[in-house]
Design a protein around this motif. Structure first.
Motif, short mmCIF file in Angstrom:
data_model
loop_
_atom_site.label_atom_id
_atom_site.label_comp_id
_atom_site.label_asym_id
_atom_site.label_seq_id
_atom_site.Cartn_x
_atom_site.Cartn_y
_atom_site.Cartn_z
N TYR A 72 201.34 145.06 24.49
CA TYR A 72 201.47 145.92 25.65
C TYR A 72 200.93 147.29 25.27
O TYR A 72 201.35 147.88 24.28
N VAL A 73 199.97 147.80 26.06
CA VAL A 73 199.34 149.08 25.75
C VAL A 73 199.53 150.01 26.94
O VAL A 73 199.28 149.63 28.08
N PHE A 87 198.26 142.14 27.12
CA PHE A 87 197.16 141.36 26.57
C PHE A 87 197.72 140.23 25.72
O PHE A 87 198.81 140.33 25.17
N THR A 88 196.95 139.16 25.61
CA THR A 88 197.32 138.10 24.68
C THR A 88 197.13 138.62 23.26
O THR A 88 196.56 139.69 23.05
N ALA A 89 197.57 137.86 22.30
CA ALA A 89 197.42 138.26 20.89
C ALA A 89 195.95 138.39 20.50
O ALA A 89 195.62 139.11 19.57
N THR A 90 195.06 137.73 21.21
CA THR A 90 193.63 137.82 20.91
C THR A 90 192.90 138.86 21.74
O THR A 90 191.71 139.02 21.60
N THR A 92 192.96 139.18 25.33
CA THR A 92 192.61 138.85 26.71
C THR A 92 193.58 139.55 27.67
O THR A 92 194.79 139.44 27.51
N PHE A 93 193.04 140.25 28.66
CA PHE A 93 193.87 140.96 29.63
C PHE A 93 194.67 139.95 30.46
O PHE A 93 194.15 138.95 30.92
N LEU A 94 195.98 140.26 30.68
CA LEU A 94 196.84 139.39 31.48
C LEU A 94 197.37 140.07 32.74
O LEU A 94 197.34 139.48 33.81
#
Length: 128
Positions: A72-73, A87-90, A92-94
Motif C-alpha cells: 500500500y503506497v 499493489f500486488t507483491a510484484t 501490479t495496481f489493484l
C-alpha cells in the motif's frame, strides 16, 4: 619430537584458514539478499503513478500486508487530498482510495491489519 609441534602448528594454521574462508563465503552469500528487490510506479496522478514532491518527505508512506505481501503506497495527487494505492507483491495496481483530512500537513504512515482486513493511515494535521 620437533616434528609434532611443527605439524600441529601447520594443522592449526590450515584449520584457521578454512574457518576464515567459510566465514567469508557465508557472509558474501548473506549480503546478496539485501538491496533493492524491485520497484514500480512512475511520477503522475493516474493509477499506479505517484505524486510525491521531493522537497518534503512527510506526505507519503507505505505499508505491507504480511499475508500476501501486497503493498500500500500513499501519496498526495492534489494538495490536501491523499490517496492510498494497493499493489500486488510484484507491483501490479489493484485499487485506490482517496481522502481529505481537515487541515492536512502530511501523510505519516500506513498500517495493515490482515485479521480485520483493514488498512490504517496516519495523516498529520495542523492543530488550530
Amino acid at each position: 619430537m620437533s616434528r609434532t609441534p611443527s605439524l600441529r602448528l601447520r594443522l592449526l594454521v590450515a584449520l584457521a584458514g578454512a574457518i576464515l574462508l567459510l566465514g567469508a563465503m557465508s557472509a558474501a552469500a548473506r549480503a546478496e539478499s539485501y538491496g533493492e528487490l524491485g520497484h514500480f510506479g512512475e511520477a503522475g496522478t493516474g493509477n499506479g503513478r505517484f505524486q510525491i514532491p521531493y522537497e518534503t518527505s512527510e506526505i507519503h508512506a507505505f505499508g505491507v500486508d504480511p499475508t500476501d505481501n501486497s503493498v500500500y503506497v500513499g501519496d498526495e495527487p492534489t494538495e490536501g487530498e491523499y490517496r492510498i494505492q494497493k499493489f500486488t507483491a510484484t507491483g501490479t495496481f489493484l485499487a485506490s482510495v482517496s481522502f481529505k483530512p481537515a487541515h492536512p500537513i502530511g501523510l505519516e504512515g500506513i498500517a495493515v491489519d490482515p485479521a480485520k482486513e483493514r488498512i490504517y493511515a496516519r495523516a498529520d494535521t495542523l492543530v488550530l
